[in-house]
Design an enzyme around this catalytic site. Structure first.
Site, PDB file in Angstrom:
ATOM      1  CB  SER A 103      -1.124  -0.073   0.956  1.00 28.91           C
ATOM      2  OG  SER A 103      -1.964   0.884   1.106  1.00 28.91           O
ATOM      3  CG  ASP A 151      -7.415  -2.861  -3.475  1.00 32.85           C
ATOM      4  OD1 ASP A 151      -7.973  -2.349  -2.653  1.00 32.85           O
ATOM      5  OD2 ASP A 151      -6.060  -2.863  -3.292  1.00 32.85           O
ATOM      6  CG  HIS A 173      -5.382  -1.994   0.097  1.00 27.73           C
ATOM      7  ND1 HIS A 173      -5.157  -1.616  -1.410  1.00 27.73           N
ATOM      8  CD2 HIS A 173      -4.825  -1.114   0.816  1.00 27.73           C
ATOM      9  CE1 HIS A 173      -4.381  -0.628  -1.281  1.00 27.73           C
ATOM     10  NE2 HIS A 173      -3.965  -0.429  -0.021  1.00 27.73           N
TER      11      HIS A 173
END
Length: 267
Positions: A95, A217, A245
């Site tokens: 991320s 996602d 995610h």
């Protein structure tokens, strides 16, 4: 300052093997890698750490100035790599840590052999033809909600980020991780994350890069992964048949397999 204590550094795996560094995302800590780290440790030397302000890191090391942008976190990563004397490494950033890795590799490319950008997003806000997944108003409301009621925000957002509603234990784990984070630090990191725009930095990546995304996602849609792939020279794009995610929790075997294959292909 003792860098290893500052970032709660853990080193596991084979001593004589290539090094893989696992860097967690917003609201998480190194525990989020627990389902993929053992498989990686069978083949590599694996370094895990907590960003300052997360997990077992030294909270006194958090600086509202240094950590107001992702550049400060990138400097922390470089501190860890230099302190350990390991490299060049394969850096796996989840991320927001994907962009932290991009920034760190631009500052010290000699320390990086490869980048793995796991569910990356260089910019979360839609902009003309670019789709980041959120409008500016969405992000403003998200940050306002976080500021006014962090625990409530965590309970509402964590299941959305995690996805996989049929596996509520995953959303509960992420909620608990969020709730363990100091609200002031979390708010600052959220702004550094969701208000950043590092699209222009992607073209400067000079090491082999894997863009690893999920097919579904809510935080980093497929268009974002395609954009990152198109902007990073010579990158490889792999789409996991996974939801959410955080595939290192929802699809750990597939995630580890792709990371291993990519890492070994470049060594």
């Amino acid at each position: 300052m003792d860098i290893r204590s500052r970032n709660n550094v853990t080193v596991i795996g084979r001593v004589d093997a290539p090094v893989v560094v696992l860097s967690h995302g917003f609201g998480c800590d190194q525990n989020m890698w627990r389902l993929v780290a053992p498989a990686l440790a069978e083949r590599f030397r694996v370094v895990l750490f907590d960003h300052v302000g997360a997990g077992g890191s030294d909270l006194s090391a958090w600086s509202p100035e240094r950590h107001a942008t992702l550049a400060g976190y990138a400097d922390d990563v470089l501190d860890v790599l230099r302190d350990l004397g390991l490299g060049p490494v394969t850096f796996v950033g989840h991320s927001v840590s994907s962009m932290i890795g991009v920034l760190a590799a631009a500052r010290a490319p000699e320390l990086f052999a490869q980048l793995v950008l796991l569910t990356p997003s260089p910019c979360y806000i839609d902009d003309d033809s670019y789709r980041g997944g959120f409008s500016a108003t969405d992000i403003e409301e998200l940050l306002a909600s976080l500021d006014s009621n962090y625990l409530g925000w965590s309970q509402a957002m964590a299941p959305v980020i995690m996805g996989n509603p049929e596996r509520p234990e995953l959303g509960a784990e992420l909620t608990n991780s969020f709730c363990r984070t100091d609200p002031v630090i979390a708010g600052s990191f959220a702004r550094a994350t969701f208000l950043s725009d590092h699209r222009a930095d992607l073209a400067g990546v000079t090491v082999p890069t894997l863009v690893l995304q999920c097919s579904r996602d809510a935080i980093a849609p497929l268009e974002v992964g395609a954009f990152v792939h198109a902007e990073v020279p010579g990158s490889t794009l792999v789409t996991l048949d996974a939801t959410g995610h955080c595939p290192q929790l929802s699809a750990p075997e597939a995630t580890a397999e792709v990371i291993i294959e990519f890492t070994e292909s470049g060594r």
